[in-house]
Design a protein around this motif. Structure first.
Motif, PDB file in Angstrom:
ATOM      1  N   LEU A 191       0.843  -1.207   0.000  1.00  0.00           N
ATOM      2  CA  LEU A 191       0.000   0.000   0.000  1.00  0.00           C
ATOM      3  C   LEU A 191       0.869   1.244   0.000  1.00  0.00           C
ATOM      4  N   ALA A 192       1.909   1.197   0.857  1.00  0.00           N
ATOM      5  CA  ALA A 192       2.818   2.337   0.937  1.00  0.00           C
ATOM      6  C   ALA A 192       3.509   2.531  -0.403  1.00  0.00           C
ATOM      7  N   LEU A 193       3.881   1.414  -1.015  1.00  0.00           N
ATOM      8  CA  LEU A 193       4.569   1.502  -2.315  1.00  0.00           C
ATOM      9  C   LEU A 193       3.651   2.151  -3.351  1.00  0.00           C
ATOM     10  N   GLN A 195       1.065   4.089  -2.919  1.00  0.00           N
ATOM     11  CA  GLN A 195       0.855   5.503  -2.617  1.00  0.00           C
ATOM     12  C   GLN A 195       2.084   6.320  -2.992  1.00  0.00           C
ATOM     13  N   ALA A 196       3.258   5.763  -2.664  1.00  0.00           N
ATOM     14  CA  ALA A 196       4.504   6.465  -2.964  1.00  0.00           C
ATOM     15  C   ALA A 196       4.668   6.619  -4.476  1.00  0.00           C
ATOM     16  N   LEU A 197       4.395   5.541  -5.212  1.00  0.00           N
ATOM     17  CA  LEU A 197       4.549   5.573  -6.668  1.00  0.00           C
ATOM     18  C   LEU A 197       3.643   6.633  -7.285  1.00  0.00           C
ATOM     19  N   GLU A 199       2.131   9.198  -5.802  1.00  0.00           N
ATOM     20  CA  GLU A 199       2.494  10.559  -5.384  1.00  0.00           C
ATOM     21  C   GLU A 199       3.715  11.045  -6.134  1.00  0.00           C
ATOM     22  N   ALA A 200       4.677  10.125  -6.283  1.00  0.00           N
ATOM     23  CA  ALA A 200       5.901  10.489  -6.992  1.00  0.00           C
ATOM     24  C   ALA A 200       5.574  10.875  -8.429  1.00  0.00           C
ATOM     25  N   THR A 203       3.870  14.346  -8.506  1.00  0.00           N
ATOM     26  CA  THR A 203       4.713  15.499  -8.166  1.00  0.00           C
ATOM     27  C   THR A 203       5.929  15.603  -9.078  1.00  0.00           C
ATOM     28  N   GLU A 204       5.963  14.754 -10.099  1.00  0.00           N
ATOM     29  CA  GLU A 204       7.106  14.791 -11.006  1.00  0.00           C
ATOM     30  C   GLU A 204       7.122  16.120 -11.748  1.00  0.00           C
ATOM     31  N   ARG A 218       3.856  -0.336 -12.542  1.00  0.00           N
ATOM     32  CA  ARG A 218       4.376  -0.734 -11.229  1.00  0.00           C
ATOM     33  C   ARG A 218       3.258  -0.776 -10.192  1.00  0.00           C
TER      34      ARG A 218
END
Lengths: 455, 217
Positions: A191-193, A195-197, A199-200, A203-204, A218
């Motif tokens: 889940l964290a992955l 969300q991180a993916l 968000e990343a 915000t790119e 991914r």
């Protein structure tokens, strides 16, 4: 008036019911003492009465009468007077004896009540300690123990038994806690992955179609992983409860179906699967049994080596259906086997090893075998890999006609090393043909030919 | 600010590192406890983002070892365990902050900045020198009210120089604080970045070059 009366009665009742064992022990002790004391004194009293007979000239022997006459003459009184004096003295003595006996018995009984109370209190003191300590033990301090000191008696035995119970509870709580911690780690990391993916990607500073596509791929992979994980967790939960369905199943049919599904995977890894699928009827939940075989096959394939092999056998021994899966692969220490049955434990390193496996396969297998009362044996092989055998409970009511020929063959020579025969070879038709030739040479394989596995 | 990210899930680690670098942080990544301890022995990190569930040396052990070694780095524990006991236990081990997975990057970055602020002398939330203003949280620098178009690295260099409170900062120090270990130590990157920064800051010049390779604002 009536309320005050009842008010007064409640505490007495409460005291009685609270100290009931102490009260009862004291009462038993005191009453036993009273009964045995009374008995003893009564016997003594009767003995004295017997020894001192009432003076009666008519029932007196001639020798006694002569002696009494001499004694009366010496004291210048008549025999009648002597006898009446003797009677009075005897009555007095007996009366005094009786009175003193009763007083003594009463006094000693009181003393016995007091002593009984003290003894009971003392004897029950460890019990009170056990109660108080046990009352204070909750899920948070399960590591506490009673550790009762003192003589090796029943109370110590009780305390030791409670301590053992606490130890078992503590272990089970710990494993529960570990499971929750592991499950939350396994569920939250993807889940964290994700969300991180995402968000990343959002915000790119200079996003491109390619970079977004990569992120989507991914995130999708991670989402699929989560789906598999959730399904596995649900399967574990389902297999841990009692069986929903209890239907007759043939392990051979099931295994053949599962092997079909794994052909492509085996081919890709160049792993050769040999199967000998003799009829092996069991009763159970078909979905769970399929999952069991599927997990074991999956395990055997994913923890294997290049050009390794997997050997699957289903058979019936002593009316017990047996499934056996043997695979080549990396070395597994015997000490690690029980660890691998725990949820989220993986081969090699600890559970945080992300090799794609969920670490739930063998836990589910374990749960399914337990639910079916089957016996699961896992042994590491000397040259690496595992040998896993699942023995189902004896099929008493199953029709012999169905399994007759297969089981009779086994019964003649249960430890016969089974000739390897193909049924499904992962590699190619060439291997299959070669194996078929081998199977023909190695003896009657009628059972296999008839087995639905080959159809 | 130099950050060490310790996370065993490689994909997650790389993603977090990418985003943190984009925010101008110098991020090194370690994939297990042993590697983390090796890294902290070599570099001086401001903040260590530590996953608790690590293979090899457990995250708790890493935290304990850091405290025993008298490390000045602030530790932010990042973990899936969110029960009250876990959080209390994690903070009890010596962690400065605790964040549970999954998390939002905005929060992770804000927390990293917050615990880093605690390490040195107290810093105002907005750094200022003369007519220059820098808001580290918003990543915005202005001069005379005009927003400066700074790259993340330029902003980080400027922030570091401002937090030094007029102290001379050597090029090596800047390299160690603002760039991660991927940088070649013999590079002229610092010089180049300072030159660009000066050009963007405009007149009157703020960054002063001190003899023997030091800078000061």
């Amino acid at each position: 008036m009536s309320t005050s009366h009842s008010d007064r009665r409640i505490p007495i009742l409460a005291v009685r019911s609270r100290r009931t064992i102490r009260f009862r022990l004291t009462a038993i002790y005191a009453s036993l003492f009273l009964i045995s004391g009374a008995l003893l004194l009564t016997i003594g009293y009767h003995f004295v009465t017997d020894v001192l007979p009432a003076p009666d000239p008519h029932h007196m022997g001639p020798a006694d009468k002569a002696a009494n006459e001499v004694f009366a003459a010496r004291r210048h009184i008549t025999l009648a007077t002597l006898l009446s004096e003797q009677g009075r003295w005897r009555a007095h003595a007996l009366h005094k004896l009786l009175a003193e006996n009763i007083a003594l018995l009463a006094g000693l009984s009181l003393l016995s009540v007091a002593l009984g109370w003290l003894t009971a209190t003392r004897a029950l003191r460890p019990l009170r300690r056990i109660t108080n300590t046990t009352k204070n033990i909750s899920a948070r301090n399960l590591n506490e123990r009673l550790d009762l000191e003192g003589p090796d008696d029943e109370l110590k035995e009780l305390s030791a038994t409670i301590d053992e119970l606490l130890a078992r509870l503590e272990r089970s709580f710990q494993s529960q806690r570990r499971f929750v911690a592991n499950a939350s780690h396994e569920l939250r990391t993807p889940l964290a992955l994700e969300q991180a993916l995402l968000e990343a990607a959002l915000t790119e500073p200079h996003p491109t179609a390619t970079s977004w596509r990569t992120t989507c791929e991914r995130a999708l992979a991670s989402s699929k992983h989560q789906t598999r994980l959730l399904e596995a967790l649900l399967a574990l939960a389902r297999s841990e409860r009692a069986l929903d369905r209890n239907e007759p199943i043939d392990l051979a049919v099931m295994a053949s179906r599962v092997l079909d599904a794994h052909q492509a995977e085996a081919q890709r890894q160049h792993i050769k699967i040999t199967a000998q699928l003799d009829p092996a009827p069991v009763t159970g939940d078909p979905r769970l049994i399929e999952r069991l075989i599927d997990n074991l096959t999956d395990n055997a394939l994913s923890h294997n080596q290049h050009h390794g092999s997997v050997q699957i056998t289903t058979t019936t021994v002593d009316s017990r259906a047996v499934l056996s899966i043997i695979n080549t692969g990396p070395d597994v220490r015997a000490a690690d086997i029980s660890r691998l049955l725990q949820p989220f434990q993986r081969y090699g390193a600890d559970r945080t090893n992300h090799t794609g496996g969920l670490g739930l396969g063998l836990s589910i297998v374990h749960a399914i075998t337990s639910a079916h009362n089957a016996q699961l044996d896992i042994h590491p092989r000397q040259r690496g890999g595992l040998a896993i055998e699942v023995r189902f409970a004896p099929q008493v009511a199953l029709d012999q006609a169905k399994t007759g020929h297969a089981s009779s063959q086994r019964e003649e020579c249960p430890s016969l090393p089974r000739p390897r025969s193909d049924s499904r070879s992962a590699a190619s038709t060439a291997v299959r043909t070669a194996n078929m030739a081998a199977s023909e040479a190695s003896g009657p394989r009628a059972a296999i030919q008839e087995s639905p596995a080959l159809r | 600010m130099r950050v060490l990210l310790v996370e065993d899930h490689r994909e997650l680690a790389e993603t977090i590192a990418t985003v943190l670098r984009r925010e101008g942080l110098a991020v090194d990544v370690a994939f297990d406890g042993r590697q983390a301890l090796a890294q902290t022995g070599v570099y001086d990190y401001d903040v260590i983002v530590l996953d608790r569930d690590l293979p090899g040396v457990h995250g708790d052990q890493v935290c304990r070892t850091l405290i025993d070694q008298g490390s000045q780095s602030k530790v932010l524990m990042l973990t899936a365990a969110d029960a009250l006991e876990d959080r209390v236990e994690g903070l009890g081990l010596g962690a400065d902050d605790y964040l549970t997975k999954p998390f939002a990057f905005a929060e992770l970055i804000a927390r990293i900045r917050a615990i880093n602020r605690r390490s040195g002398p107290p810093l105002p939330p907005v750094l200022a020198r003369g007519d220059l203003r820098l808001d580290p949280a918003l990543r915005v620098a202005t001069r005379r009210g005009h927003r400066l178009a700074l790259s993340p690295k330029e902003l980080a260099v400027l922030e570091y120089l401002l937090t030094a409170h007029g102290r001379v900062v050597s090029a090596e120090e800047l390299l160690g604080r603002v760039w991660d270990q991927a940088i070649d130590p013999f590079t002229t990157t610092v010089k180049v970045t300072i030159r660009r920064l000066r050009a963007k800051l405009g007149d009157p010049p703020l960054i002063e070059t001190v003899r023997e390779g030091g800078y000061r604002i």
